[in-house]
Design a protein around this motif. Structure first.
Motif, PDB file in Angstrom:
ATOM      1  N   GLY A 169       7.133 -21.206 -27.306  1.00 40.29           N
ATOM      2  CA  GLY A 169       7.057 -19.930 -28.001  1.00 40.29           C
ATOM      3  C   GLY A 169       6.691 -18.790 -27.070  1.00 40.29           C
ATOM      4  O   GLY A 169       7.357 -18.535 -26.066  1.00 40.29           O
ATOM      5  N   GLN A 170       5.598 -18.100 -27.382  1.00 42.43           N
ATOM      6  CA  GLN A 170       5.178 -16.916 -26.642  1.00 42.43           C
ATOM      7  C   GLN A 170       4.129 -17.217 -25.576  1.00 42.43           C
ATOM      8  O   GLN A 170       3.514 -16.296 -25.024  1.00 42.43           O
ATOM      9  CB  GLN A 170       4.604 -15.890 -27.621  1.00 42.43           C
ATOM     10  CG  GLN A 170       5.506 -15.570 -28.793  1.00 42.43           C
ATOM     11  CD  GLN A 170       4.774 -14.765 -29.846  1.00 42.43           C
ATOM     12  OE1 GLN A 170       4.483 -13.595 -29.663  1.00 42.43           O
ATOM     13  NE2 GLN A 170       4.471 -15.395 -30.962  1.00 42.43           N
TER      14      GLN A 170
ATOM     15  N   PHE B 104       6.081 -25.810 -42.557  1.00 45.29           N
ATOM     16  CA  PHE B 104       6.672 -24.485 -42.795  1.00 45.29           C
ATOM     17  C   PHE B 104       7.824 -24.657 -43.781  1.00 45.29           C
ATOM     18  O   PHE B 104       8.584 -25.628 -43.686  1.00 45.29           O
ATOM     19  CB  PHE B 104       7.208 -23.898 -41.490  1.00 45.29           C
ATOM     20  CG  PHE B 104       6.142 -23.538 -40.491  1.00 45.29           C
ATOM     21  CD1 PHE B 104       5.790 -22.211 -40.277  1.00 45.29           C
ATOM     22  CD2 PHE B 104       5.494 -24.522 -39.754  1.00 45.29           C
ATOM     23  CE1 PHE B 104       4.815 -21.875 -39.353  1.00 45.29           C
ATOM     24  CE2 PHE B 104       4.512 -24.195 -38.830  1.00 45.29           C
ATOM     25  CZ  PHE B 104       4.170 -22.870 -38.629  1.00 45.29           C
ATOM     26  N   TYR B 105       7.949 -23.736 -44.720  1.00 44.94           N
ATOM     27  CA  TYR B 105       9.051 -23.871 -45.676  1.00 44.94           C
ATOM     28  C   TYR B 105       9.574 -22.506 -46.102  1.00 44.94           C
ATOM     29  O   TYR B 105       8.880 -21.490 -46.024  1.00 44.94           O
ATOM     30  CB  TYR B 105       8.628 -24.695 -46.892  1.00 44.94           C
ATOM     31  CG  TYR B 105       7.500 -24.114 -47.720  1.00 44.94           C
ATOM     32  CD1 TYR B 105       7.754 -23.241 -48.778  1.00 44.94           C
ATOM     33  CD2 TYR B 105       6.174 -24.474 -47.462  1.00 44.94           C
ATOM     34  CE1 TYR B 105       6.719 -22.727 -49.538  1.00 44.94           C
ATOM     35  CE2 TYR B 105       5.132 -23.960 -48.216  1.00 44.94           C
ATOM     36  CZ  TYR B 105       5.403 -23.085 -49.251  1.00 44.94           C
ATOM     37  OH  TYR B 105       4.377 -22.577 -50.004  1.00 44.94           O
TER      38      TYR B 105
ATOM     39  N   ALA C 237      12.379 -31.162 -29.559  1.00 42.87           N
ATOM     40  CA  ALA C 237      10.977 -30.854 -29.314  1.00 42.87           C
ATOM     41  C   ALA C 237      10.621 -29.667 -30.211  1.00 42.87           C
ATOM     42  O   ALA C 237      11.392 -29.306 -31.107  1.00 42.87           O
ATOM     43  CB  ALA C 237      10.760 -30.520 -27.839  1.00 42.87           C
ATOM     44  N   GLU C 238       9.476 -29.050 -29.993  1.00 41.66           N
ATOM     45  CA  GLU C 238       9.019 -27.977 -30.883  1.00 41.66           C
ATOM     46  C   GLU C 238      10.018 -26.823 -30.972  1.00 41.66           C
ATOM     47  O   GLU C 238      10.346 -26.351 -32.072  1.00 41.66           O
ATOM     48  CB  GLU C 238       7.664 -27.424 -30.396  1.00 41.66           C
ATOM     49  CG  GLU C 238       6.479 -28.304 -30.706  1.00 41.66           C
ATOM     50  CD  GLU C 238       6.229 -29.371 -29.672  1.00 41.66           C
ATOM     51  OE1 GLU C 238       5.219 -30.076 -29.770  1.00 41.66           O
ATOM     52  OE2 GLU C 238       7.067 -29.516 -28.741  1.00 41.66           O
ATOM     53  N   GLU C 239      10.478 -26.357 -29.828  1.00 40.56           N
ATOM     54  CA  GLU C 239      11.354 -25.192 -29.826  1.00 40.56           C
ATOM     55  C   GLU C 239      12.736 -25.493 -30.397  1.00 40.56           C
ATOM     56  O   GLU C 239      13.389 -24.606 -30.944  1.00 40.56           O
ATOM     57  CB  GLU C 239      11.474 -24.623 -28.420  1.00 40.56           C
ATOM     58  CG  GLU C 239      10.226 -23.880 -27.974  1.00 40.56           C
ATOM     59  CD  GLU C 239      10.007 -22.608 -28.777  1.00 40.56           C
ATOM     60  OE1 GLU C 239      10.438 -21.534 -28.333  1.00 40.56           O
ATOM     61  OE2 GLU C 239       9.400 -22.688 -29.873  1.00 40.56           O
TER      62      GLU C 239
ATOM     63  N   ALA D  48       4.448 -21.020 -34.510  1.00 44.19           N
ATOM     64  CA  ALA D  48       5.762 -20.678 -35.053  1.00 44.19           C
ATOM     65  C   ALA D  48       5.689 -19.591 -36.124  1.00 44.19           C
ATOM     66  O   ALA D  48       6.705 -18.947 -36.428  1.00 44.19           O
ATOM     67  CB  ALA D  48       6.433 -21.932 -35.625  1.00 44.19           C
ATOM     68  N   TRP D  49       4.514 -19.361 -36.692  1.00 39.48           N
ATOM     69  CA  TRP D  49       4.373 -18.379 -37.760  1.00 39.48           C
ATOM     70  C   TRP D  49       4.716 -16.964 -37.295  1.00 39.48           C
ATOM     71  O   TRP D  49       5.541 -16.280 -37.899  1.00 39.48           O
ATOM     72  CB  TRP D  49       2.952 -18.404 -38.337  1.00 39.48           C
ATOM     73  CG  TRP D  49       2.657 -17.258 -39.252  1.00 39.48           C
ATOM     74  CD1 TRP D  49       1.987 -16.108 -38.956  1.00 39.48           C
ATOM     75  CD2 TRP D  49       3.052 -17.131 -40.634  1.00 39.48           C
ATOM     76  NE1 TRP D  49       1.920 -15.285 -40.061  1.00 39.48           N
ATOM     77  CE2 TRP D  49       2.572 -15.891 -41.106  1.00 39.48           C
ATOM     78  CE3 TRP D  49       3.753 -17.953 -41.508  1.00 39.48           C
ATOM     79  CZ2 TRP D  49       2.769 -15.447 -42.393  1.00 39.48           C
ATOM     80  CZ3 TRP D  49       3.957 -17.504 -42.809  1.00 39.48           C
ATOM     81  CH2 TRP D  49       3.470 -16.277 -43.246  1.00 39.48           C
ATOM     82  N   SER D  50       4.073 -16.513 -36.217  1.00 39.29           N
ATOM     83  CA  SER D  50       4.298 -15.133 -35.784  1.00 39.29           C
ATOM     84  C   SER D  50       5.739 -14.919 -35.339  1.00 39.29           C
ATOM     85  O   SER D  50       6.298 -13.832 -35.523  1.00 39.29           O
ATOM     86  CB  SER D  50       3.339 -14.760 -34.643  1.00 39.29           C
ATOM     87  OG  SER D  50       3.591 -15.530 -33.485  1.00 39.29           O
TER      88      SER D  50
END
Length: 422
Positions: free
Chosen positions: A36-37, A142-143, A247-249, A269-271
């Protein structure tokens, strides 16, 4: 992507406690995460520290996979390389690389007492504070709340409910013209991320842990086997076959482009999902992961720390950088802008943090009661244990073995790894 970051240098009184590294001309190298960031946030904060102290910070490029990062560190440490001064450390690594990290207690001035005690304990080996908490993590669901509303569904509380909801939404969206829409995405690649996901499946199904706190191997049981069989049924049904390499990304990429109803991932992942360039901005919600039948929800404990290798030529300056990056002000900034879970309990009551991450308050218990991987009890052998577990899980997901056969074989392999003890 543009990030709205709070200027850290304006924090009142913050820099006064980071005065040990004012000798100009020192250049440090840090390894930051790649998810992510991570890199952007790390670069910003290290830049602020460098500007204040008159030093310079370079960034070491590291692999995306946590497994590969650990492999890189081990090679560097074996060579006693001074090419990196600050390293990012997974929550399960302190016991594995303990012989290569300095004790940070002489530099911390007791600030570790303000972090979550369990994380500090995790980072303390043989009485030495080997790493400072940077952010904590726990697996979340997450949904797409808009799609649940569209199909008149409620957020799933069990894995069976998730499968049913994912099946309904996937069929409806594909019928509506989104031919590659998926019901559920997660981390299915054969690496440490799969260990986290599978720990959640097994624990939530009442299957216990891989190795218990006494060091006993517990994975060979019917509930653990059933949990792996359950996940294997998803592949090709509500989850794309390609998940075996996610993987995550990879999972976030599918979800954030609007091509999945549910995703298992970490809070970061939220932001990103709420970013201005996200097609699902305002359409996402977060909840605890589902429970198995007769079990209860379980979230794998994650999180990252910062540490200083013994081979750094500038240990005092490196430790000063660590203390700055893990400070409350920097963690607050990262929590607001990047959805990184702080390791200061006080920040979970901060109105600015909660405004940016509403689920931090409602899911606080998930974060502080997350299920750990057996890294403490297995010590230096954890990496072998985890590798055996994720490979056994991957075999089931691929359809090469049943859950029962897989956990039986895994038990035998873990006995070989344990031998006379952990």
């Amino acid at each position: 992507m543009k990030f709205k970051l709070v200027p850290l240098l304006a924090a009142v009184g913050l820099m006064g406690s980071f005065g040990a590294a004012h000798a100009a001309g020192v250049t440090l190298t840090i390894s930051c995460g790649t998810v992510g960031q991570d890199y952007e946030w790390c670069k910003r904060a290290t830049g602020d520290w460098a500007k204040k102290t008159g030093n310079q910070v370079k960034h070491l490029s590291v692999p995306a996979s946590t497994t590969d990062i650990l492999g890189l560190y081990r090679r560097m440490f074996a060579a006693k390389s001074s090419d990196v001064d600050v390293v990012v450390v997974d929550v399960v690594w302190p016991g594995i690389i303990k012989d290569h990290l300095i004790d940070l207690k002489p530099y911390s001035k007791g600030i570790e007492s303000q972090h979550f005690p369990a994380i500090v304990k995790n980072n303390t080996v043989d009485g030495k504070l080997l790493a400072m908490p940077w952010f904590t993590d726990a697996g979340l669901l997450f949904y797409r709340k808009d799609l649940l509303d569209k199909y008149k569904l409620s957020p799933p509380k069990t894995w069976a409910e998730l499968e049913a909801a994912a099946t309904t939404i996937q069929a409806g969206e594909r019928k509506a013209g989104v031919s590659d829409f998926q019901g559920f995405v997660f981390q299915g690649k054969a690496y440490e991320g799969l260990t986290c996901d599978a720990v959640e499946w097994v624990a939530s199904n009442g299957g216990g842990t891989i190795v218990d706190s006494k060091g006993d191997i517990t994975i060979n049981n019917p509930k653990a086997a059933a949990a792996l069989d359950m996940a294997a049924k998803w592949v090709g049904k509500i989850t794309p076959p390609g998940v075996l390499n996610y993987a995550e990304e990879d999972a976030r990429g599918v979800f954030q482009t609007g091509k999945a109803a549910f995703m298992r991932n970490w809070p970061y992942a939220w932001s990103l999902a709420q970013g201005n360039d996200s097609v699902i901005k305002g359409k996402v919600a977060v909840s605890a992961l589902p429970a198995g039948e007769g079990g209860k929800a379980a979230a794998a404990l994650g999180g990252w720390q910062l540490a200083v290798p013994k081979y750094s030529k500038h240990p005092a300056e490196a430790a000063d950088l660590v203390m700055y990056l893990t400070s409350e002000a920097v963690q607050k900034d990262r929590a607001i802008g990047g959805s990184y879970n702080p390791t200061y309990p006080s920040l979970y009551k901060d109105k600015d943090v909660l405004a940016a991450n509403p689920f931090f308050g409602s899911l606080y218990d998930v974060f502080i009661n997350a299920t750990p991987r057996p890294s403490t009890v297995t010590g230096l052998k954890y990496n072998e244990v985890s590798q055996a577990f994720w490979q056994a899980t991957h075999n089931v997901l691929e359809g090469k073995q049943s859950g029962a056969d897989s956990v039986k074989a895994l038990e035998a392999r873990l006995k070989q790894i344990k031998r006379q003890g952990w």
